[in-house]
Design an enzyme around this catalytic site. Structure first.
Site, PDB file in Angstrom:
ATOM      1  N   PHE A  30       0.807  -1.214   0.000  1.00 46.77           N
ATOM      2  CA  PHE A  30       0.000   0.000   0.000  1.00 46.77           C
ATOM      3  C   PHE A  30       0.842   1.267   0.000  1.00 46.77           C
ATOM      4  CE2 PHE A  30      -2.522  -3.268   2.197  1.00 46.77           C
ATOM      5  CZ  PHE A  30      -3.433  -3.446   1.191  1.00 46.77           C
ATOM      6  N   GLY A  31       2.154   1.170  -0.173  1.00 44.67           N
ATOM      7  CA  GLY A  31       2.960   2.363  -0.247  1.00 44.67           C
ATOM      8  C   GLY A  31       4.339   2.180   0.355  1.00 44.67           C
TER       9      GLY A  31
ATOM     10  N   ASP B  71      -2.864 -12.272   7.032  1.00 40.98           N
ATOM     11  CA  ASP B  71      -1.741 -12.118   6.097  1.00 40.98           C
ATOM     12  C   ASP B  71      -0.419 -12.400   6.805  1.00 40.98           C
ATOM     13  OD1 ASP B  71      -0.653 -11.703   3.596  1.00 40.98           O
ATOM     14  OD2 ASP B  71      -0.477  -9.535   3.828  1.00 40.98           O
TER      15      ASP B  71
END
Length: 773
Positions: free
Chosen positions: A467-468, A581
Site C-alpha cells: 500500500f505504499g 496475512d
C-alpha cells in the site's frame, strides 16, 4: 593524394554502417572471456537466425535494455527482457559479461556497476557458456557437458510465452506500456494453490480471467488454448493473445484473445478512469480529473483540484460537491452502509472525508473510499447500469458556469455543519472527537513527519509494501521510527489504513509491532511505528548468505514468539483478531532478533464467541492462505493457524513454500509430507547451519507445523493448543493428516533456478490429473 580520398570515403561509410547496425560477435554463443558491448552494438544470433540477443531502446525511449527479439522483424518484436526494472543509461560503458564464477553479469559505468545478474551460487568454471537457442531460450550451461544447464531465460519469462517455455508460479507480467518494459499491473500465471488453471490478474491480486481446469485435452474455459505450441503475448493493456507467425505472407495470425473484449480487462483505465465500449481509445478520465500519464493508462487519472472537505474551507465561495454520473458499471471495493434512504446515504459520504463517491439503489447504500477502479460507461438500457455520485472539488463547480445543469445529471450539496447528522443530536465534530477518543492514538503533523524522514528522502526509504513506501525517521528527541505512507493511487488501502490504525492502537504485546501514532493531513495517510533495526524475517530466511545468521536457537525463539503473538490476538487481546496475512515479510525482528507481528491492514475483528466469517474479497498472499479461505472466502482463527504452520516449515527448512520445487513436489508442504511418510523428515532441516545439538525439538516443530497445515480446519489445533504443544516438550503429539494443496501437480513444469551445477534442468510440459477431494 587525390587517389586516397575514395579510400577515406569508403572507410567512413564502413564506420557509419558499423554503428547503424548490430554486429554479431560469435554466432549463438557467448564464451568465457568474451562480452557484448553496447557501444559496439554487439549481439549473438541463434543458429537458424530466428532470435537475437543484444541491447535495445523501445520506441522513442532513451532507456536501454538487454533483451531477446525476433531478428527478422522491424521494429523489434521483443520476447524477453533481462533488466526490465533497472534500465541502462550510459551507452558508452555498458556490457554483458561472463563473470569468473560463471554468472552472466550486466554492467555499466566506470567503475563498473552491476545492473543485472543470473545470480547463481555454484562454483565458478571457465567452461561455462551462454547460448541463445533457436527456440528463443538463453541458456547458461557447462561447455564440457552441454546437457547440464545452470540457468535459462525460459524459467524467468517477462511478457511472452514461447513454445517450450514455462509459465507457472513465475508469471507473465505485462509491460508498463508500449515503450516501457518495466512490470505493469497485469499478470498471467498458474494458480499456486494447485487447481491446474491459469489466472489473469490485475495488481497481482484481482482475478479477471481464468483458463478453467485442464481436462487432459484442453482448458475448460478456453478450449482454444489446448496445444500451448504457439506464442502467447501478454500486452500492456491486459489482454492475452495466442498467435503464430506465417513466413509466407509475413504476418502474425492471432487465434484468440483473453478476454475477448478489451473492456472486460479489470481496471483497464486505472484509478478514476472510465472504460467506454466501441471506442478505438477506450479510456477517458472522469470529470475533474486528468491522465496521470498520456502513455500509460494503468496510472489512471488524478484530480485537477484538491478536495476541501478535510479542513472544511471554502474555495471561491463554494465547497465540495457531488456530480451525478448515469449508466455506470459501479466500481469495486465498496462498503455497505446502513442507511434508511438516499438522503442518509448522501450524509454518510458527506460526513466521511475519505469518501470519494456513493450510490443508493435497490441493494441499499454503498460508499467508496479512495480511488475508484473498474469504472465502465454502459450504453442505455440493461440491468447493470447504475447512477453514482462523484465527489468533486469546489473549483470544478466553478468550471460548470455557462454549462446547462439539469436534475438528470447534476446534483449539488453544500457541506454545512448542520447537515453532518448520523444520529439525532450527534454532529460531525462530536462524532470526530468520539472517533479520536476510541482510537487512543497520537496525531503527528505532516510537517513533523516530513522533517523526521528528511522530506521522505530516498536515502531514508526502507522498502515498498503493498500500500505504499516505508521510510526510516528520527524524532526531535532522537527516537527512531518507521513511517508507512499510504499510496494515493492504491486501489486498496483506505479501509486497510483505518483497520490498522484502530486495531493496532488497541494491541499491546511484546511480539506485536508497536504503533506510535498517525498523520492524516494534506490528503496523506501515514502510520508511525517503532523502528526495528533487523528488518523482516524473509530478509534473512531466504538469502543464501544472511540465513546463516539464523542459527537454531534463534529460529526456535522466533517460532515461539510468533506463536505467543498469535495466541494474544486470538484469545487475550481486547478484541478477537484474525490477522489474515501472516508471512515472513510481516514478521519484523528487533535488535535481539525477537519477532514482532506487523501489518494489520488485512486483519479482521470477530466476536468473542465467533470463530469464522465470510468475505467475497479474498486478500492475503498465495502460499500462506488456507484452502477454505482461498477457495470459499471463509476465514477464521484456523486460517491464521494454517499460515503459522507454513511459517514453521519455512523457518525449519529455509525454503519458500511457493518458490520450492523438488522432484515431483508441488510445494514445500508436499515435500515435507513426502519426507514425513518416508520417515526421512530430518532431510527437511536447513543444512547450511548444521544440525542442532538435539534434533528432537526441531522434529517436534515439524510435527506441529504439519498439524497446522492440515486441509480441514477442524483437524488443525488452536493457538492455545499450539503453545501448549511447544511448552510441553515431552507430551505426545497427534499424527498429522495430509496437508492442503498437496494432491495435484503443476500443469507446467516450473523448475526454479538450479544452484547445483551437477543438477541439470530440462524443459518439459507436464499435465496431471486432479484428484477429487
Amino acid at each position: 593524394m587525390k587517389s586516397k580520398k575514395p579510400w577515406l570515403l569508403f572507410a567512413l561509410l564502413l564506420i557509419m554502417s558499423y554503428y547503424r547496425s548490430c554486429f554479431s560477435i560469435a554466432g549463438d554463443t557467448l564464451s568465457p572471456g568474451h562480452s557484448l558491448s553496447l557501444s559496439k552494438r554487439e549481439t549473438i544470433v541463434s543458429k537458424g537466425g530466428t532470435f537475437e540477443l543484444g541491447f535495445f531502446q523501445p520506441g522513442t525511449s532513451l532507456k536501454i535494455y538487454l533483451g531477446i527479439w525476433y531478428k527478422m522483424f522491424v521494429p523489434k518484436e521483443v520476447v524477453w527482457v533481462a533488466n526490465r526494472d533497472t534500465p541502462l543509461s550510459d551507452p558508452s560503458s555498458s556490457r554483458l559479461d561472463l563473470s569468473e564464477d560463471g554468472n552472466l553479469l550486466l554492467f555499466q559505468g566506470s567503475p563498473w556497476i552491476p545492473v543485472w545478474s543470473t545470480n547463481l551460487t555454484f562454483p565458478g568454471s571457465n567452461l561455462t557458456e551462454a547460448v541463445l537457442g533457436e527456440d528463443g531460450n538463453l541458456v547458461l550451461r557447462d561447455g564440457s557437458n552441454q546437457s547440464c544447464i545452470f540457468w535459462e531465460s525460459f524459467d524467468h519469462p517477462t511478457d511472452t510465452w514461447l513454445p517450450g517455455s514455462k509459465v507457472g508460479i513465475n508469471k507473465l507480467i505485462s509491460w508498463k506500456n508500449s515503450e516501457d518494459p518495466a512490470p505493469g499491473v497485469f499478470s498471467f500465471g498458474l494458480d499456486p494453490n494447485g487447481s491446474n488453471q491459469y489466472f489473469l490478474e490485475w495488481n497481482r491480486s484481482q482475478i479477471y480471467g481464468s483458463s478453467g481446469v485442464w481436462n487432459g485435452k484442453s482448458f475448460s474455459l478456453v478450449p482454444e488454448m489446448n496445444g500451448l505450441s504457439s506464442q502467447l503475448h501478454f500486452c500492456a493493456k491486459g489482454q492475452l493473445r495466442e498467435r503464430v507467425w506465417w513466413s509466407g505472407p509475413r504476418v502474425w495470425s492471432e487465434f484468440w484473445y483473453a478476454p475477448w473484449n478489451l473492456s472486460d480487462v479489470f481496471a483497464l483505465c486505472g484509478a478514476f478512469g472510465v472504460c467506454r465500449d466501441n471506442l478505438s481509445n477506450p479510456c477517458e478520465c472522469l470529470r475533474g480529473f486528468e491522465p496521470f500519464s498520456v502513455t500509460d493508462w494503468s496510472g489512471g487519472c488524478v484530480r485537477k483540484s484538491p478536495l476541501q472537505c478535510e479542513n472544511n474551507t471554502y474555495a471561491n465561495g463554494k465547497k465540495d460537491w457531488f456530480l451525478k454520473i448515469s449508466n455506470m458499471q459501479l466500481p469495486v471495493y465498496s462498503k455497505a452502509y446502513l442507511a434508511v434512504n438516499a438522503s442518509r446515504c448522501k450524509l454518510a459520504c458527506m460526513e466521511n472525508c475519505s469518501c470519494t463517491a456513493y450510490a443508493y439503489n435497490r441493494s441499499g447504500c454503498m460508499i467508496w473510499e479512495g480511488a475508484l477502479f473498474n469504472l465502465r460507461q454502459l450504453s442505455d438500457g440493461g440491468e447493470t447500469r447504475q447512477d453514482i455520485y462523484l465527489r468533486l472539488a469546489a473549483a470544478e463547480y466553478q468550471n460548470t458556469k455557462g454549462e446547462k445543469a439539469s436534475s438528470n445529471n447534476l446534483l449539488l450539496f453544500d457541506f454545512d455543519a448542520e447537515l453532518y447528522v448520523i444520529d439525532d443530536g450527534m454532529n460531525t465534530s462530536n462524532n470526530l472527537k468520539r472517533r479520536e477518543k476510541d482510537a487512543e492514538l497520537p496525531l503527528f503533523s505532516y510537517k513533523s513527519v516530513s522533517a523526521a524522514t528528511n522530506k521522505f528522502s530516498n536515502m531514508n526509504k526502507l522498502g515498498e509494501g503493498g500500500f505504499g513506501p516505508v521510510y526510516k525517521g528520527k524524532l526531535l528527541q532522537g527516537k527512531e521510527i518507521a513511517v508507512k505512507m499510504l499510496s494515493k493511487r492504491s486501489g486498496q488501502g483506505i479501509e486497510e489504513f483505518r483497520n490498522e490504525t484502530i486495531l493496532i492502537a488497541k494491541l499491546q504485546h511484546r511480539n506485536l509491532v508497536r504503533i506510535l501514532g498517525c498523520c492524516i493531513e494534506r490528503d496523506e495517510k501515514i502510520l508511525i511505528y517503532e523502528y526495528l533495526p533487523n528488518q523482516s524475517l524473509d530478509f534473512y530466511l531466504f538469502d543464501q548468505t544472511k540465513k546463516k545468521m539464523l542459527e537454531w536457537g534463534t529460529r526456535i525463539r522466533i517460532i515461539e514468539g510468533i506463536a505467543q503473538g498469535l495466541l494474544y490476538l486470538h484469545r487475550y487481546s481486547r478484541l478477537r483478531i484474525i490477522h489474515r496475512d501472516l508471512k515472513p515479510s510481516n514478521i519484523l525482528l528487533d535488535c535481539e532478533m525477537n519477532p514482532k507481528i506487523s501489518d494489520f491492514g488485512m486483519a479482521r475483528i470477530v466476536g468473542d464467541n465467533e470463530t469464522q466469517a465470510n468475505t467475497h474479497r479474498i486478500v492475503g498472499t498465495y502460499g500462506y492462505m488456507s484452502p477454505e479461505y482461498a477457495m470459499d472466502g471463509l476465514y477464521s482463527i484456523k486460517s491464521d493457524v494454517f499460515s503459522f504452520g507454513v511459517l514453521i516449515l519455512e523457518i525449519v527448512s529455509g525454503k519458500k513454500n511457493t518458490g520450492f520445487y523438488n522432484s515431483e513436489s508441488l510445494n514445500l508442504l508436499r515435500y515435507a509430507w513426502e519426507l514425513w511418510k518416508d520417515d526421512q523428515i530430518l532431510e527437511l532441516m536447513e543444512s547450511t547451519i548444521g544440525y542442532p545439538s538435539s534434533t528432537s525439538i526441531i522434529l517436534r516443530f515439524i510435527n506441529i507445523g504439519l498439524l497446522c497445515v492440515q486441509e480441514s480446519p477442524t483437524d488443525r489445533p488452536t493457538m492455545p493448543d499450539v503453545v501448549s504443544m511447544i511448552s510441553n516438550e515431552h507430551a505426545p503429539l497427534p499424527t498429522p493428516k495430509q496437508p492442503a494443496f498437496t494432491r495435484g501437480r503443476n500443469v507446467i513444469d516450473t523448475n526454479s533456478t538450479i544452484d547445483n551445477p551437477e543438477i541439470c534442468s530440462k524443459n518439459s510440459l507436464t499435465i496431471s490429473t486432479m484428484e477429487a477431494r
